[in-house]
Design a protein around this motif. Structure first.
Motif, PDB file in Angstrom:
ATOM      1  N   THR A  22       0.994  -1.148  -0.581  1.00 61.96           N
ATOM      2  CA  THR A  22       0.166   0.245  -0.004  1.00 61.96           C
ATOM      3  C   THR A  22       0.817   0.961   0.446  1.00 61.96           C
ATOM      4  OG1 THR A  22      -1.360  -0.904   0.958  1.00 61.96           O
ATOM      5  CG2 THR A  22      -1.722   1.502   1.367  1.00 61.96           C
ATOM      6  N   PHE A  23       1.006   2.092  -0.998  1.00 61.36           N
ATOM      7  CA  PHE A  23       1.560   3.458  -0.695  1.00 61.36           C
ATOM      8  C   PHE A  23       0.619   4.472  -0.109  1.00 61.36           C
ATOM      9  CE2 PHE A  23       3.479   1.295  -4.894  1.00 61.36           C
ATOM     10  CZ  PHE A  23       4.409   0.516  -3.907  1.00 61.36           C
ATOM     11  N   ARG A  24       1.541   5.868   0.000  1.00 62.47           N
ATOM     12  CA  ARG A  24       0.644   6.926  -0.140  1.00 62.47           C
ATOM     13  C   ARG A  24       0.245   7.495  -0.530  1.00 62.47           C
ATOM     14  NH1 ARG A  24       3.573   7.833   5.334  1.00 62.47           N
ATOM     15  NH2 ARG A  24       2.132   6.950   6.703  1.00 62.47           N
ATOM     16  N   SER A  25      -0.657   8.256  -1.044  1.00 57.30           N
ATOM     17  CA  SER A  25      -1.189   9.214  -2.356  1.00 57.30           C
ATOM     18  C   SER A  25      -0.462  10.112  -2.152  1.00 57.30           C
ATOM     19  CB  SER A  25      -2.257   9.880  -2.460  1.00 57.30           C
ATOM     20  OG  SER A  25      -2.400  10.824  -3.407  1.00 57.30           O
ATOM     21  N   ARG A  26       0.521  10.785  -3.317  1.00 54.59           N
ATOM     22  CA  ARG A  26       1.492  11.312  -3.972  1.00 54.59           C
ATOM     23  C   ARG A  26       0.635  13.050  -3.359  1.00 54.59           C
ATOM     24  NH1 ARG A  26       2.998   7.985  -8.648  1.00 54.59           N
ATOM     25  NH2 ARG A  26       5.015   7.664  -7.971  1.00 54.59           N
ATOM     26  N   ASP A  27      -0.834  13.179  -3.873  1.00 53.49           N
ATOM     27  CA  ASP A  27      -0.620  14.704  -3.504  1.00 53.49           C
ATOM     28  C   ASP A  27      -1.943  14.546  -2.399  1.00 53.49           C
ATOM     29  OD1 ASP A  27      -0.169  14.616  -6.414  1.00 53.49           O
ATOM     30  OD2 ASP A  27      -2.232  13.559  -6.840  1.00 53.49           O
ATOM     31  N   ASP A  28      -2.067  13.113  -1.863  1.00 55.62           N
ATOM     32  CA  ASP A  28      -2.984  13.665  -0.159  1.00 55.62           C
ATOM     33  C   ASP A  28      -2.883  12.710   0.752  1.00 55.62           C
ATOM     34  OD1 ASP A  28      -4.630  13.564   2.145  1.00 55.62           O
ATOM     35  OD2 ASP A  28      -6.291  13.554   0.629  1.00 55.62           O
ATOM     36  N   ARG A  32      -4.825   6.033   1.035  1.00 54.78           N
ATOM     37  CA  ARG A  32      -3.606   5.330   0.977  1.00 54.78           C
ATOM     38  C   ARG A  32      -4.091   4.452  -0.887  1.00 54.78           C
ATOM     39  NH1 ARG A  32      -0.351   3.060   3.840  1.00 54.78           N
ATOM     40  NH2 ARG A  32       0.324   4.682   5.712  1.00 54.78           N
ATOM     41  N   TYR A  33      -3.185   4.012  -1.602  1.00 56.00           N
ATOM     42  CA  TYR A  33      -3.789   2.774  -2.701  1.00 56.00           C
ATOM     43  C   TYR A  33      -3.237   1.593  -2.392  1.00 56.00           C
ATOM     44  CZ  TYR A  33      -3.673   1.755  -7.304  1.00 56.00           C
ATOM     45  OH  TYR A  33      -3.777   1.188  -8.819  1.00 56.00           O
ATOM     46  N   THR A  34      -3.535   0.832  -2.763  1.00 54.31           N
ATOM     47  CA  THR A  34      -3.208  -0.536  -2.622  1.00 54.31           C
ATOM     48  C   THR A  34      -2.883  -0.590  -3.805  1.00 54.31           C
ATOM     49  OG1 THR A  34      -4.875  -1.036   0.084  1.00 54.31           O
ATOM     50  CG2 THR A  34      -3.793  -2.682  -1.872  1.00 54.31           C
ATOM     51  N   ALA A  35      -1.568  -1.306  -4.083  1.00 48.98           N
ATOM     52  CA  ALA A  35      -1.216  -1.236  -5.436  1.00 48.98           C
ATOM     53  C   ALA A  35      -1.039  -2.895  -5.369  1.00 48.98           C
ATOM     54  CB  ALA A  35       0.744  -0.952  -5.866  1.00 48.98           C
ATOM     55  N   VAL A  36      -0.315  -3.725  -4.412  1.00 46.59           N
ATOM     56  CA  VAL A  36      -0.138  -5.342  -4.660  1.00 46.59           C
ATOM     57  C   VAL A  36      -1.744  -5.835  -3.630  1.00 46.59           C
ATOM     58  CG1 VAL A  36       0.714  -7.256  -4.761  1.00 46.59           C
ATOM     59  CG2 VAL A  36       1.586  -5.379  -6.199  1.00 46.59           C
TER      60      VAL A  36
END
Ligand SMILES: Nc1ncnc2c1ncn2[C@@H]1O[C@H](COP(=O)(O)OP(=O)(O)OP(=O)(O)O)[C@@H](O)[C@H]1O
Ligand SMILES: [Mg+2]
Length: 279
Positions: A22-28, A32-36
């Motif tokens: 999971t990544f933190r969004s670059r803008d906010d 969070r964005y779960t990639a995998v």
């Protein structure tokens, strides 16, 4: 024939086990964005495995985790049965983008990893020159990256990775920027080099033809978010293969149809997401 189900743990060169990333969004930062999500992938020693999936689904993320450059949010990586902490020193990584240092000549780029390993200058130069010869660049060692064609730069990057004699080779769409003929030549060269040394290869590509032509096994990833394997296919085409010729074999065509049936939907979803992001 690879038999993933019956292999013992020690037979695996690389295991990605129940990975989530999971990544933190670059803008906010609150987003969070779960990639995998829940991804398990095992590659046996000497096995050539390709991973195909739609653009932006999480292929490079998986490779970065396998290389130890990125820690997963949960799950674990095992290298020849040992849990990985930090950089995967048994793996060589051929990046999606050009990774040659522009201020070093081709031979100096190829030597670099050897020197980091403590190989003395003269010996490192001799080994690097031998690798440049193997990839068809014996006359180009003193050229700088900007003086090489795209195909030559890929060859130099390949020599750089193979010079370190890694047990695991991670390749992220290495030939996607090349014209078809150069690409097929390089694919055949990689297969020849692989056949001679039989390293474990995890090969990422957008191109299903390339994946089938090169691999023992093709794994299909779903579109993101939360990409995960949705299909796995054993490529039972005889070797040695010529990548240009093998695609005319009826078995190749049948496999292509079978895999494309799984991949098609995901590619459309991935494409729609890219358009939405761009809007
Ligand atoms: N460091 C990061 N921070 C935030 N989001 C990231 C980061 N790295 C990747 N992502 C996101 O995770 C998703 C997967 O990215 P990744 O680069 O792994 O995809 P990919 O399948 O390799 O794409 P492509 O086919 O275009 O190479 C993308 O939506 C991407 O924007
Ligand atoms: Mg990528």
């Amino acid at each position: 024939m690879p038999d993933t189900a019956n292999a013992s743990q020690a037979d695996y060169a690389l295991e990605l086990l129940d990975l989530n990333c999971t990544f933190r969004s670059r803008d906010d930062a609150s987003q969070r964005y779960t990639a995998v999500s829940s991804t398990t992938l095992r590659i046996r020693a000497g096995e050539f495995v390709s991973v195909v999936g739609p653009t932006g689904c999480g292929k490079s993320t998986l490779l970065n985790i396998g290389a130890g450059l990125l820690a997963p949010s949960s799950g674990e990586v095992r290298v020849f049965g040992q849990r990985l902490h930090g950089i995967n020193t048994r793996a060589g990584y051929m990046f999606q983008s050009d990774a040659l240092m522009p201020w070093r000549s081709a031979i100096d780029n190829v030597m670099l990893g050897l020197q980091y390993r403590g190989v003395a200058e003269l010996e490192a130069r001799a080994q690097a020159q031998a690798w440049l010869e193997r990839v068809g660049l014996s006359e180009f060692g003193d050229r700088y990256p900007h003086q090489l064609s795209g195909g030559m730069r890929k060859r130099a990057a390949l020599a750089q990775v193979l010079a370190l004699d890694p047990d695991i080779i991670l390749m992220d769409e290495p030939f996607s920027a090349l014209d078809v003929q150069t690409r097929q030549l390089m694919e055949n060269e990689v297969l020849d080099l692989w056949a001679a040394k039989k390293k474990a290869v995890l090969f990422i590509t957008h191109d299903l033809d390339e994946a089938i032509a090169m691999s023992d096994r093709v794994v299909v990833l779903s579109a993101g978010p939360g990409t995960h394997p949705i299909g796995e296919f054993v490529v039972d085409l005889p070797r040695p293969r010529d990548v240009a010729e093998v695609r005319h074999q009826p078995r190749f065509v049948a496999l292509h149809t079978q895999i494309w049936n799984v991949l098609r939907e995901e590619v459309l979803k991935g494409y729609a997401q890219q358009l939405k992001k761009a809007a």
